[in-house]
Enzyme design. Sequence first.
Site, PDB file in Angstrom:
ATOM      1  N   LYS A 237      47.924  38.066  31.802  1.00  0.00           N
ATOM      2  CA  LYS A 237      49.098  38.498  32.554  1.00  0.00           C
ATOM      3  C   LYS A 237      49.606  39.851  32.105  1.00  0.00           C
ATOM      4  O   LYS A 237      50.385  40.492  32.808  1.00  0.00           O
ATOM      5  CB  LYS A 237      50.233  37.460  32.447  1.00  0.00           C
ATOM      6  CG  LYS A 237      49.820  36.052  32.836  1.00  0.00           C
ATOM      7  CD  LYS A 237      49.108  35.987  34.177  1.00  0.00           C
ATOM      8  CE  LYS A 237      48.415  34.672  34.418  1.00  0.00           C
ATOM      9  NZ  LYS A 237      47.353  34.340  33.468  1.00  0.00           N
TER      10      LYS A 237
ATOM     11  N   CYS B 296      38.520  37.274  26.043  1.00  0.00           N
ATOM     12  CA  CYS B 296      37.373  36.353  26.047  1.00  0.00           C
ATOM     13  C   CYS B 296      36.190  36.952  26.791  1.00  0.00           C
ATOM     14  O   CYS B 296      36.342  37.610  27.821  1.00  0.00           O
ATOM     15  CB  CYS B 296      37.782  35.009  26.646  1.00  0.00           C
ATOM     16  SG  CYS B 296      39.015  34.149  25.640  1.00  0.00           S
TER      17      CYS B 296
ATOM     18  N   SER C 266      41.469  29.091  35.786  1.00  0.00           N
ATOM     19  CA  SER C 266      41.088  30.108  34.822  1.00  0.00           C
ATOM     20  C   SER C 266      39.939  30.921  35.398  1.00  0.00           C
ATOM     21  O   SER C 266      39.137  30.431  36.192  1.00  0.00           O
ATOM     22  CB  SER C 266      40.644  29.442  33.519  1.00  0.00           C
ATOM     23  OG  SER C 266      39.909  30.347  32.730  1.00  0.00           O
TER      24      SER C 266
END
Length: 556
Positions: free
Chosen positions: A121, A191, A470
């Site tokens: 975000k 990630c 996700s």
Amino acid sequence: MRSKKMTGGLERAPHRSLLQALGLTREEMDRPLIGVVNAHNEVVPGHIHLNTLADAVKAGIRMAGGTPMEFPVIGVCDGLAMNHEGMHFSLVSREIIADSIEVMATAHPFDGLVFIPNCDKSVPGMLMAMLRMNIPSVLVSGGPMFAGSARGKGADLITVFEAVGKAKRGQMDQAELDELECKACPGCGSCAGMFTANSMNCLSETIGLALPGNGSIPAPTAERIRLAKHAGMRVMDLLAKGIKPRDIVTEKSVHNAVTLDMALGCSTNTVLHLPAIFHEAGLDLTLDIFNQVSRATPNLCKLSPAGTHHLEDLHAAGGIPAVMTELVKKNLLHLDVLTVTGKTLGENLADLKAAVTDHEVIRPIDKPYSVEGGIAVLYGNLAPDGCVVKQSAVAPEMMKRTATARVFDSEETASKAILDGKIKAGDAVVIRYEGPRGGPGMREMLTPTSVISGMGLGSDVALITDGRFSGGTRGAAIGHVSPEAAAGGTIAYVREGDQIEIDIPARRISLLVDDSELEARRKSMPLVRKEIISPLLRRYARQVTSAAQGAVLSAE
């Protein structure tokens, strides 16, 4: 200069006195003041190293004749917030990030800004603030994490999430799970796959608000530090030339962003964030553009979770500029758009001499993974305003399927049913009241989707929700169903055992219940009203708009 509101003239002596208290000299006050927006914290792996990059940015600003002034913003790790009450606050944080930057950069009138985000975000929140403030700005992210490795196989965070399902079904023992847990995430950075953070960092580069390399240069490298120094220098050049973010972000750059989104196979969350970002520039980005561009744009990359490659592989293969050179071969990009280099996109590609060095990671335009882009928007009576699926990560046998609805009013109850073995092949797990208003906060559903995959059901079970997923989700995961259940959308009236027809190639999703029965249900089935304890979430639920509009907050 904007900063003269704070530093110039006789009447600003009190202001200068306060700046003197910071240790600033009059010479530093006379130079352009550049705000350095740093999302560093000691909670998020993608943000743990951002102080190093902030130091590099400040060095670049000073080298180019400016005075940097750093201030912080919050950042949520979606992985750590997953599958508990913390996830209610993740999407909410996007608006808080944008608002807090507006506060700081208006109360203290900087001449320019450099934004240092990294995770889910913080990137869209900072881009929203950049366009809202519209002063010379550059974004430089923290960069992707290197992929991990366990027992000779590549690994990342999603590997661990899916391993929970494997352990549950006895396919993995505790020792292997423990080893994977320790090795999947080897250090700092966002990630390692094409999840939401890396998707947005790559698209920032594509839009033209970040320098080439922003999306793919690995986090713990000297190359990333050099990029941060160049970002600091670039903002000073933009200031000198009077180039502002809204000069860069036009309808053409919107088209370029969606085109790269489809070619890369980005996270479905880009369909939530791009409309919110472009909304700040006064540009209307409807869901229809995603289908239009997807139909015309081949999918050139299959990074995790859709495939086995990671961001480091994309970087080694030439990065985002190399992907763009393939798209240019079919005239799919507008090359005349301006970027933060001060040059057009076409000039940047020519200067970089960009080329693909590994055609397995970045497929040639005439030999793509698929002829359509990575994301599809589906419509039908279940989602009149649309819903979203990452079609590049869907098994072929799930592209067209009629499934039996298994209905849950929360993520927790659905996850328990999946883990308890109550979901079977041919089912469609329907999770409702998890939308922007109903959640509230539109929680990500990585736990149920990853457990479905880990339990070997990824090719046989769909998941349909008014919440979101996700960027690491794969399988027939269909999210952002709009209108959401809390707004009286059709998903609120699905019953256990109903049949749902999914046809991704045709962009259709239909609840196979006739109109008269649906009307009867609307009259007899009351909407679920959750008790919302948090004052922040109560305010958010009152103000948030539909996912189809980017879940921006209403100005009313």
